[in-house]
Design a protein around this motif. Structure first.
Motif, mmCIF file in Angstrom:
data_model
loop_
_atom_site.group_PDB
_atom_site.id
_atom_site.type_symbol
_atom_site.label_atom_id
_atom_site.label_comp_id
_atom_site.label_asym_id
_atom_site.label_seq_id
_atom_site.Cartn_x
_atom_site.Cartn_y
_atom_site.Cartn_z
ATOM 1 N N VAL A 3 -112.395 -8.373 21.707
ATOM 2 C CA VAL A 3 -113.104 -8.993 22.832
ATOM 3 C C VAL A 3 -112.640 -10.445 22.920
ATOM 4 O O VAL A 3 -112.977 -11.273 22.060
ATOM 5 C CB VAL A 3 -114.626 -8.912 22.641
ATOM 6 C CG1 VAL A 3 -115.330 -9.543 23.844
ATOM 7 C CG2 VAL A 3 -115.070 -7.466 22.457
ATOM 8 N N ALA A 4 -111.862 -10.729 23.967
ATOM 9 C CA ALA A 4 -111.282 -12.057 24.143
ATOM 10 C C ALA A 4 -111.880 -12.727 25.377
ATOM 11 O O ALA A 4 -112.689 -12.139 26.093
ATOM 12 C CB ALA A 4 -109.761 -11.951 24.268
ATOM 13 N N PRO B 276 -112.244 -21.696 25.468
ATOM 14 C CA PRO B 276 -111.525 -20.580 24.825
ATOM 15 C C PRO B 276 -110.406 -19.943 25.628
ATOM 16 O O PRO B 276 -109.821 -18.955 25.187
ATOM 17 C CB PRO B 276 -112.646 -19.578 24.574
ATOM 18 C CG PRO B 276 -113.610 -19.811 25.696
ATOM 19 C CD PRO B 276 -113.574 -21.284 25.963
ATOM 20 N N VAL B 277 -110.072 -20.462 26.802
ATOM 21 C CA VAL B 277 -108.999 -19.867 27.601
ATOM 22 C C VAL B 277 -108.302 -20.964 28.395
ATOM 23 O O VAL B 277 -108.938 -21.935 28.833
ATOM 24 C CB VAL B 277 -109.550 -18.762 28.537
ATOM 25 C CG1 VAL B 277 -110.568 -19.308 29.504
ATOM 26 C CG2 VAL B 277 -108.427 -18.067 29.280
ATOM 27 N N ARG C 126 -108.803 -17.194 23.154
ATOM 28 C CA ARG C 126 -109.320 -16.893 21.818
ATOM 29 C C ARG C 126 -109.967 -15.516 21.797
ATOM 30 O O ARG C 126 -110.548 -15.058 22.786
ATOM 31 C CB ARG C 126 -110.375 -17.931 21.398
ATOM 32 C CG ARG C 126 -109.810 -19.202 20.807
ATOM 33 C CD ARG C 126 -110.922 -20.193 20.545
ATOM 34 N NE ARG C 126 -112.014 -19.627 19.745
ATOM 35 C CZ ARG C 126 -112.078 -19.635 18.420
ATOM 36 N NH1 ARG C 126 -111.096 -20.165 17.716
ATOM 37 N NH2 ARG C 126 -113.119 -19.120 17.795
ATOM 38 N N VAL C 127 -109.857 -14.881 20.647
ATOM 39 C CA VAL C 127 -110.548 -13.613 20.416
ATOM 40 C C VAL C 127 -111.865 -13.935 19.719
ATOM 41 O O VAL C 127 -111.886 -14.539 18.649
ATOM 42 C CB VAL C 127 -109.693 -12.664 19.552
ATOM 43 C CG1 VAL C 127 -110.468 -11.391 19.229
ATOM 44 C CG2 VAL C 127 -108.383 -12.338 20.266
ATOM 45 N N GLU C 128 -112.959 -13.536 20.353
ATOM 46 C CA GLU C 128 -114.277 -13.892 19.820
ATOM 47 C C GLU C 128 -114.766 -12.881 18.796
ATOM 48 O O GLU C 128 -115.321 -13.249 17.760
ATOM 49 C CB GLU C 128 -115.277 -13.997 20.972
ATOM 50 C CG GLU C 128 -116.553 -14.740 20.611
ATOM 51 C CD GLU C 128 -116.323 -16.211 20.314
ATOM 52 O OE1 GLU C 128 -116.965 -16.728 19.374
ATOM 53 O OE2 GLU C 128 -115.496 -16.850 21.000
ATOM 54 N N TYR C 129 -114.586 -11.598 19.084
ATOM 55 C CA TYR C 129 -115.062 -10.536 18.192
ATOM 56 C C TYR C 129 -114.059 -9.383 18.206
ATOM 57 O O TYR C 129 -113.276 -9.227 19.141
ATOM 58 C CB TYR C 129 -116.415 -9.981 18.640
ATOM 59 C CG TYR C 129 -117.552 -10.964 18.668
ATOM 60 C CD1 TYR C 129 -118.142 -11.399 17.476
ATOM 61 C CD2 TYR C 129 -118.050 -11.444 19.872
ATOM 62 C CE1 TYR C 129 -119.197 -12.302 17.498
ATOM 63 C CE2 TYR C 129 -119.111 -12.349 19.899
ATOM 64 C CZ TYR C 129 -119.669 -12.773 18.715
ATOM 65 O OH TYR C 129 -120.704 -13.659 18.732
ATOM 66 N N THR C 130 -114.146 -8.555 17.179
ATOM 67 C CA THR C 130 -113.469 -7.257 17.197
ATOM 68 C C THR C 130 -114.474 -6.197 16.785
ATOM 69 O O THR C 130 -115.449 -6.476 16.062
ATOM 70 C CB THR C 130 -112.256 -7.225 16.245
ATOM 71 O OG1 THR C 130 -112.694 -7.505 14.912
ATOM 72 C CG2 THR C 130 -111.204 -8.234 16.674
ATOM 73 N N GLY D 261 -110.947 -14.748 15.929
ATOM 74 C CA GLY D 261 -110.315 -16.038 15.679
ATOM 75 C C GLY D 261 -108.837 -16.068 16.021
ATOM 76 O O GLY D 261 -108.235 -17.149 16.064
ATOM 77 N N ASP D 262 -108.234 -14.906 16.253
ATOM 78 C CA ASP D 262 -106.855 -14.860 16.719
ATOM 79 C C ASP D 262 -106.797 -15.285 18.187
ATOM 80 O O ASP D 262 -107.816 -15.615 18.821
ATOM 81 C CB ASP D 262 -106.293 -13.441 16.586
ATOM 82 C CG ASP D 262 -105.941 -13.073 15.149
ATOM 83 O OD1 ASP D 262 -105.884 -13.980 14.299
ATOM 84 O OD2 ASP D 262 -105.731 -11.866 14.889
ATOM 85 N N HIS D 263 -105.602 -15.242 18.744
ATOM 86 C CA HIS D 263 -105.397 -15.552 20.156
ATOM 87 C C HIS D 263 -104.553 -14.455 20.789
ATOM 88 O O HIS D 263 -103.649 -13.910 20.144
ATOM 89 C CB HIS D 263 -104.673 -16.893 20.329
ATOM 90 C CG HIS D 263 -105.418 -18.056 19.769
ATOM 91 N ND1 HIS D 263 -105.363 -18.396 18.423
ATOM 92 C CD2 HIS D 263 -106.239 -18.963 20.358
ATOM 93 C CE1 HIS D 263 -106.115 -19.457 18.216
ATOM 94 N NE2 HIS D 263 -106.654 -19.819 19.370
ATOM 95 N N VAL D 264 -104.858 -14.142 22.030
ATOM 96 C CA VAL D 264 -104.014 -13.231 22.795
ATOM 97 C C VAL D 264 -103.435 -14.002 23.975
ATOM 98 O O VAL D 264 -104.081 -14.886 24.544
ATOM 99 C CB VAL D 264 -104.777 -11.990 23.291
ATOM 100 C CG1 VAL D 264 -105.169 -11.094 22.132
ATOM 101 C CG2 VAL D 264 -105.987 -12.367 24.126
ATOM 102 N N ALA D 265 -102.193 -13.664 24.315
ATOM 103 C CA ALA D 265 -101.529 -14.286 25.458
ATOM 104 C C ALA D 265 -101.182 -13.205 26.466
ATOM 105 O O ALA D 265 -100.538 -12.208 26.121
ATOM 106 C CB ALA D 265 -100.271 -15.025 25.014
#
Length: 455
Positions: free
Chosen positions: A313-314, A30-31, A299-303, A377-381
């Protein structure tokens, strides 16, 4: 304000999209760290151009990105390596950096390290009076070896910047020989007079948080000491001045400011004699060469929400962004948001926290930040992380080291076509398997029961 590199945002978006599409970031992995090879090459070329016209070795600070393929890439671009440990030296040698392009810095060099450096022909910056005494003995033991490339590191004591931990020219810094202490200048002049083989001098004022004017003042004072030493010796005893690195990075936008050219111009105005051809130069830049070319994609696992604020929460937190998590005021990072397909999210910004996976409350890479609404399910950079972030892992919670991938984007790829094949990747470091983590933690065949056998 310096100019942002043309096309970098489009290359970054294209790389994120393709990294997601090709499975470099997945639910199981996931990263990942992504490095823009074109950006790194352009930074190296810009550094060479900034100091053009004089004899100079640009020794990349290995601690900024201790990754063999990255060191080899920079060596191909004409850069050497500044190393501060046996491990960093081993990486530089594995990358094929020639010995004459390696500079050894460390305040705690062992006798074995010094002996190896002399045998290999590395440049050595001696950090203390005691180390110089140790080197005297080693050179006597060696029996008139070839002329070593050795100099003293001095602390010009010009003051600190906004980040104390990275300010190395304060009154009480642990680095170098303090130039302004009582009797120190006289000792330095005498040390060179008594040792014809001392041919270099080195100073490094600081890194992020240090203004260019402070850095230039430290270089000026070091240059003036070199001139005094040479005048006293009656010859050009010091032939090379190592000005260190430390160019700060702008973490607030894509703008590259200041540039290496900005710093070189200031040095030319402050210390004109540095560029008249009488001295060879060495630089030791690290962060400023690679930071802008890297990003961490997770990846973002939860919000969730707490106290009325959304929390994403990524999978990127303290394990890859330790400085940002523990010193957010000094090391704020920009965060970009991408959807599940790796495309930029355009939603209306709302205040949110971006939390990492580590099991402590402070594992946050952004707090109350206005960002497009982030969903599971989104992604953060995490942007501007090409130096000191994905390459310097913090093994909290025994989280594995992420994969690191270099990328190149074809010029015709504008980042808008989800099926465009315009991005090429090369693996710099594969994701760390759990089996390797277990072995590193003493779980190998001979280690697992080691304590149980003691009675």
């Amino acid at each position: 304000m310096g100019a942002g590199e043309s096309g970098f945002g489009a290359r970054r978006d294209a790389a994120v999209r393709e990294a997601v599409r090709r499975g470099l970031v997945t639910a199981d992995r996931p990263v990942a760290g992504l490095l823009d090879v074109c950006g790194a090459r352009r930074a190296a070329a810009g550094l060479r151009a900034a100091f053009g016209g004089v004899e100079v070795l640009h020794a990349f600070a290995v601690k900024a990105a201790p990754l063999v393929p990255v060191l080899r890439l920079l060596a191909d671009e004409g850069l050497g390596a500044e190393v501060a440990s046996p491990g960093e030296l081993a990486l530089a040698r594995a990358a094929g950096v020639p010995a004459e392009s390696v500079v050894l810095d460390s305040p705690a060099k062992t006798t074995a390290e010094l002996r190896e450096a002399l045998a290999l022909g590395l440049a050595v910056n001696v950090d203390s009076r005691e180390e110089l005494t140790r080197l005297d003995a080693l050179l006597a033991e060696a029996g008139a070896p070839r002329s070593p490339a050795v100099g003293l590191r001095v602390n010009p004591q010009v003051g600190g910047g906004s980040i104390g931990a990275l300010s190395t020219a304060t009154e009480t810094s642990k680095f170098g020989v303090a130039m302004r202490d009582e009797g120190a200048r006289q000792w330095l002049v005498r040390a060179y007079a008594e040792r014809p083989w001392l041919s270099r001098i080195h100073a490094h004022v600081g890194s992020q948080g240090c203004p260019l004017e402070l850095m230039a003042a430290g270089v000026r004072d070091t240059y003036e000491l070199a001139e005094e030493i040479n005048a006293t010796a009656g010859e050009r005893r010091i032939r090379t001045i190592d000005i260190g690195g430390g160019l700060p990075v702008n973490f607030t936008s894509d703008d590259i400011a200041p540039t290496h050219a900005d710093y070189a111009r200031l040095l030319a105005a402050t210390v004109p004699g540095l560029f008249d051809g009488r001295y060879g130069l060495v630089t030791e830049f690290g962060r400023s060469l690679l930071a802008k070319s890297g990003l961490i994609l997770a990846r973002v696992e939860y919000t969730k929400s707490a106290g009325g604020r959304r929390i994403a929460v990524a999978h990127a937190g303290a394990q890859v962004a330790v400085r940002t998590v523990f010193a957010p005021e000094s090391w704020p990072l920009r965060v970009a948001v991408f959807d599940g397909r790796g495309l930029p999210k355009r939603a209306e910004p709302v205040p949110q926290d971006v939390a990492g996976p580590c099991c402590f409350a402070g594992d946050l890479v952004a707090v109350d930040r206005l960002l497009p609404r982030i969903d599971a399910g989104d992604h953060v950079a995490l942007l501007d992380t090409g130096a000191y972030y994905f390459s310097n892992h913090y093994a909290y919670n025994t989280l594995p080291r992420p994969g690191v991938y270099g990328f190149a984007v074809d010029e015709q790829d504008d980042g808008t076509d989800a099926d465009a094949p315009g991005v090429r990747f090369a693996t710099v470091r594969p994701p760390q398997p759990l089996e390797e983590l277990v072995a590193e933690s003493g779980g190998g065949a001979s280690g697992a029961g080691a304590l149980s056998a003691l009675r």
